[in-house]
Structure formats: structure tokens, C-alpha cells
Design an enzyme around this catalytic site. Structure first.
Site, mmCIF file in Angstrom:
data_model
loop_
_atom_site.group_PDB
_atom_site.id
_atom_site.type_symbol
_atom_site.label_atom_id
_atom_site.label_comp_id
_atom_site.label_asym_id
_atom_site.label_seq_id
_atom_site.Cartn_x
_atom_site.Cartn_y
_atom_site.Cartn_z
ATOM 1 N N GLU A 188 18.245 -2.223 -15.515
ATOM 2 C CA GLU A 188 17.168 -1.234 -15.621
ATOM 3 C C GLU A 188 17.645 -0.023 -16.427
ATOM 4 O O GLU A 188 18.726 0.502 -16.184
ATOM 5 C CB GLU A 188 16.717 -0.810 -14.225
ATOM 6 C CG GLU A 188 15.517 0.125 -14.275
ATOM 7 C CD GLU A 188 14.914 0.347 -12.888
ATOM 8 O OE1 GLU A 188 14.582 -0.632 -12.211
ATOM 9 O OE2 GLU A 188 14.800 1.521 -12.511
ATOM 10 N N LYS B 41 1.306 -7.589 -2.082
ATOM 11 C CA LYS B 41 1.619 -7.549 -3.514
ATOM 12 C C LYS B 41 1.955 -8.953 -4.040
ATOM 13 O O LYS B 41 1.577 -9.307 -5.151
ATOM 14 C CB LYS B 41 2.766 -6.566 -3.763
ATOM 15 C CG LYS B 41 2.362 -5.134 -3.418
ATOM 16 C CD LYS B 41 3.345 -4.095 -3.916
ATOM 17 C CE LYS B 41 4.522 -3.870 -3.030
ATOM 18 N NZ LYS B 41 5.294 -2.659 -3.396
HETATM 19 P P1 FAD Z 1 2.896 0.478 -2.939
HETATM 20 O O1 FAD Z 1 3.368 -0.907 -2.793
HETATM 21 O O2 FAD Z 1 1.528 0.682 -3.479
HETATM 22 O O3 FAD Z 1 2.984 1.112 -1.482
HETATM 23 C C1 FAD Z 1 3.453 2.401 -1.158
HETATM 24 C C2 FAD Z 1 2.903 2.761 0.220
HETATM 25 O O4 FAD Z 1 1.506 2.962 0.117
HETATM 26 C C3 FAD Z 1 3.065 1.687 1.273
HETATM 27 O O5 FAD Z 1 4.289 1.803 1.940
HETATM 28 C C4 FAD Z 1 1.905 1.960 2.203
HETATM 29 O O6 FAD Z 1 2.259 2.985 3.106
HETATM 30 C C5 FAD Z 1 0.853 2.476 1.268
HETATM 31 N N1 FAD Z 1 -0.105 1.420 0.876
HETATM 32 C C6 FAD Z 1 0.116 0.405 0.003
HETATM 33 N N2 FAD Z 1 -0.976 -0.362 -0.133
HETATM 34 C C7 FAD Z 1 -1.923 0.184 0.675
HETATM 35 C C8 FAD Z 1 -3.269 -0.134 0.952
HETATM 36 N N3 FAD Z 1 -3.861 -1.180 0.369
HETATM 37 N N4 FAD Z 1 -3.941 0.658 1.814
HETATM 38 C C9 FAD Z 1 -3.351 1.721 2.388
HETATM 39 N N5 FAD Z 1 -2.051 2.077 2.174
HETATM 40 C C10 FAD Z 1 -1.357 1.314 1.325
HETATM 41 N N6 FAD Z 1 8.516 5.041 -9.871
HETATM 42 C C11 FAD Z 1 8.125 5.508 -11.080
HETATM 43 O O7 FAD Z 1 7.431 6.529 -11.158
HETATM 44 N N7 FAD Z 1 8.463 4.826 -12.240
HETATM 45 C C12 FAD Z 1 9.194 3.693 -12.236
HETATM 46 O O8 FAD Z 1 9.480 3.116 -13.292
HETATM 47 C C13 FAD Z 1 9.643 3.188 -10.967
HETATM 48 N N8 FAD Z 1 10.369 2.041 -10.886
HETATM 49 C C14 FAD Z 1 10.717 1.536 -9.660
HETATM 50 C C15 FAD Z 1 11.397 0.299 -9.598
HETATM 51 C C16 FAD Z 1 11.741 -0.249 -8.363
HETATM 52 C C17 FAD Z 1 12.452 -1.587 -8.332
HETATM 53 C C18 FAD Z 1 11.427 0.448 -7.163
HETATM 54 C C19 FAD Z 1 11.807 -0.129 -5.824
HETATM 55 C C20 FAD Z 1 10.750 1.668 -7.215
HETATM 56 C C21 FAD Z 1 10.381 2.234 -8.453
HETATM 57 N N9 FAD Z 1 9.672 3.430 -8.550
HETATM 58 C C22 FAD Z 1 9.271 3.907 -9.790
HETATM 59 C C23 FAD Z 1 9.348 4.222 -7.337
HETATM 60 C C24 FAD Z 1 7.945 3.886 -6.769
HETATM 61 O O9 FAD Z 1 6.933 4.252 -7.677
HETATM 62 C C25 FAD Z 1 7.790 4.673 -5.455
HETATM 63 O O10 FAD Z 1 8.697 4.194 -4.508
HETATM 64 C C26 FAD Z 1 6.389 4.721 -4.885
HETATM 65 O O11 FAD Z 1 6.362 5.711 -3.855
HETATM 66 C C27 FAD Z 1 5.904 3.427 -4.258
HETATM 67 O O12 FAD Z 1 5.560 2.516 -5.180
HETATM 68 P P2 FAD Z 1 5.165 1.011 -4.713
HETATM 69 O O13 FAD Z 1 4.713 0.296 -5.931
HETATM 70 O O14 FAD Z 1 6.247 0.412 -3.938
HETATM 71 O O15 FAD Z 1 3.915 1.370 -3.771
#
Ligand code: FAD
Length: 291
Positions: A13, A164
Site C-alpha cells: 500500500e 460487505k
Molecule cells: P464501513 O464498513 O462502512 O463501516 C464503518 C462502521 O459504520 C461500522 O463499524 C458500523 O458501525 C457502521 N455501519 C456500516 N454499515 C452500516 C449500515 N448499513 N448501517 C448502519 N451502520 C453501519 N480511509 C481513507 O480515508 N482512505 C483510504 O485510502 C483508506 N484505506 C484503508 C485501507 C484499509 C485496508 C483499512 C482497514 C482502512 C482504510 N481507511 C482509509 C480507513 C477507513 O476509511 C476507516 O476505518 C473508516 O472509519 C471505516 O471505513 P469502512 O469502509 O471500514 O466502513
């Protein structure tokens, strides 16, 4: 089969550079990492989409001018569906077939109250469905062995991961962690809950312990006292910190290898030396470099 007899795969990454010096370091690192023949190389999308054009620029250059397979990160926080769809369409047009689909953090940072954009994809699972409607991307998502700050508990964490994967993600990459048992417990709990797609450990290659501790606190990753003690007093000694980091990361990966893990995602911080050292310590670099 013993770990040394099993093939090891890894991805790297990178983040988009801000200055000409960082840009030079990035492309130098890309050249050196390419020799390791990674499965793919991903490029982060800055907080709140702040690096959109720079991320696109790096991903497009990787796709057009290198033999590496790029993966473009994309987040939906603070953006309309049309804006997100436009980035996805630009990725596809540039020949990018892999994305890492994420919700992103609120502007105040991880843990602050999240509000979806009124015209946007609300969560990563919605973004995945949107991306799949645009093109047949290979989609990775994030997951959190120590539980995302917004998730109630591990059960809710795994339910969200399942949402997801059900929406079409091919694999999950974990937030970084330091204790191999943390990963194994999460992987096993996910498997017991019916998750059958790969969960790839995200391995942090950051030797700046102060920065690492800050990031870990924000995302809820626990740093064992033994590890904190190893960096104590080395604030001004980058070379020694790098040696310690390479050793610790190789130790972590080898413990995971013993637990059947063959796939790793390295958070490189745009520095090739720790990735190269780690791969060497895992016994893979020579074979790949010779190939
Ligand atoms: P989601 O999977 O959408 O979930 C986050 C939280 O939202 C869940 O724990 C839950 O509490 C809630 N939630 C989810 N779905 C629902 C629903 N349908 N209804 C109600 N509540 C719900 N951030 C950046 O800005 N840029 C990047 O390039 C980046 N790269 C990353 C790469 C990796 C491998 C990882 C692990 C993280 C990365 N992040 C990045 C950080 C990430 O954006 C944050 O951790 C963010 O807070 C959560 O993203 P997620 O896609 O896991 O969220």
C-alpha cells in the site's frame, strides 16, 4: 504443509505524494518494490477524498507505465454518488480493475460522529453495490480485528464485514495490529460466522513509533508494552528503529505463517527498504527477484 513449502503472496500500500521530494521517493520505491512481484499495489484516497486527483494520478501512472497491477482506494464520505461514480469510471477507463472500497472517516477524524453525504453512498456496503453496477471490479474492503471505533462489538464488526462480502467484495484487508493472536481470533470468529472469503492481515511498516502510537490510538489498535519498550529512547535514531521494525514485522508474519496465513498486505509508508527487508526475512525476495 510447512510454511516454508507454501507460496507466499503480498501486496503493498502506497499513499499519493504531496511534494516533489515525496514524489521522487514514491517512484523510487515503486521501482524497488516491483522486483518483488507483488499481487497488486494499492494507493490510498486521502481523508475525506482530499487526494482525489493525486490518487488518480498515481493509479493511472501505475496502470499505464508499469507492469504492476494497481488497486485504487475510494471512499464515499463527503462525496455525492455522482462524484464517486466518476472516480470509479476513471479508474476503469485507465485499465484499473481492482479497488479498495471504504466508507472513510468523518472530517473530525476516526471515532467522531459519522453522517453520510445526503446524495452519497452511506456505507462501504452501499459503495460496493454502486461500484459493481459500474464495472466488474475486484473489490477489497477493510475490517478491524480489534473492532472499528463505530462498531458495538466483535459480533457487529463481523456482521458488517459479511454485509460487505455479500455486496460483492472479494476479500477483506485488516487494519494493522501487533499481536498475531488478535488476528487469529478475528479470522476464526469470522469463519465461525460463515465468512469464507480471504481475510488478509494488514501489516504496518512504520518505524516512527510516535506516529505509529498516534495512529494506533485513533483506530483502536493496541500496542503491546514489549513493543513500546523496544522503541523507547530511539526518537532520533531512525536506522535503529528500522532494524527493530523489520525484526518485529518478520516475527509477526512468521507467527501468522505458522497459523496458515500466506497472504499479506504491507502498509509501506512509501518506503521500500522495510518491505524489502521484511520479504527477505520471510525468505521470499530472492526467489521472486531471480524469477
Ligand atoms: P464501513 O464498513 O462502512 O463501516 C464503518 C462502521 O459504520 C461500522 O463499524 C458500523 O458501525 C457502521 N455501519 C456500516 N454499515 C452500516 C449500515 N448499513 N448501517 C448502519 N451502520 C453501519 N480511509 C481513507 O480515508 N482512505 C483510504 O485510502 C483508506 N484505506 C484503508 C485501507 C484499509 C485496508 C483499512 C482497514 C482502512 C482504510 N481507511 C482509509 C480507513 C477507513 O476509511 C476507516 O476505518 C473508516 O472509519 C471505516 O471505513 P469502512 O469502509 O471500514 O466502513
Amino acid at each position: 504443509m510447512s510454511p516454508s513449502a507454501r507460496e507466499i503472496r503480498y501486496s503493498f500500500e502506497l499513499f499519493p505524494p504531496k511534494t516533489p521530494e515525496m514524489e521522487a521517493r514514491l517512484w523510487d520505491s515503486v521501482e524497488r518494490l516491483a522486483a518483488l512481484n507483488p499481487s497488486f499495489v494499492s494507493v490510498t484516497y486521502g481523508a475525506g477524498g482530499s487526494t482525489r486527483e493525486r490518487t488518480l494520478g498515481v493509479v493511472e501512472r501505475l496502470a499505464g507505465q508499469t507492469a504492476l497491477e494497481p488497486a485504487g482506494h475510494i471512499t464515499c464520505v463527503g462525496a455525492s454518488r455522482a462524484e464517486v461514480d466518476d472516480v470509479l469510471a476513471r479508474y476503469w477507463k485507465a485499465g484499473v480493475r481492482r479497488i479498495v472500497a471504504l466508507r472513510g472517516d468523518p472530517p473530525e477524524g476516526p471515532g467522531a460522529t459519522y453522517a453520510p453525504h445526503p446524495d452519497g453512498y452511506a456505507y462501504a456496503c452501499d459503495l460496493i453495490a454502486g461500484a459493481r453496477a459500474i464495472a466488474d471490479f475486484d473489490i477489497s474492503v477493510g475490517c478491524y480485528p480489534e473492532v472499528h471505533p463505530d462498531a458495538r462489538d466483535i459480533k457487529a464488526e463481523i456482521e458488517n464485514l459479511k454485509r460487505k462480502l455479500d455486496a460483492g467484495a472479494a476479500r477483506a484487508i485488516t487494519q494493522f495490529f501487533f499481536d498475531p493472536d488478535v488476528f487469529c481470533r478475528f479470522r476464526d470468529a469470522a469463519a465461525n460466522a460463515g465468512v469464507s472469503r480471504p481475510i488478509v492481515p494488514g501489516i504496518m511498516l512504520q518505524s516512527n513509533f510516535k506516529g505509529l502510537a498516534r495512529m494506533a490510538a485513533l483506530c483502536g489498535a493496541r500496542i503491546p508494552a514489549r513493543i513500546a519498550a523496544l522503541y523507547d529512547g530511539l526518537e532520533a535514531d531512525v536506522a535503529t528503529r528500522d532494524l527493530i521494525t523489520a525484526q518485529l514485522v518478520a516475527e509477526l508474519c512468521n507467527r501468522l505463517r505458522d497459523e496458515g496465513v500466506d497472504d499479506f498486505h504491507f502498509y509501506t509508508m512509501n518506503r521500500a527498504n522495510l518491505s524489502l527487508a521484511t520479504c527477505r526475512l520471510l525468505g521470499v525476495a530472492k526467489a521472486h527477484e531471480a524469477a
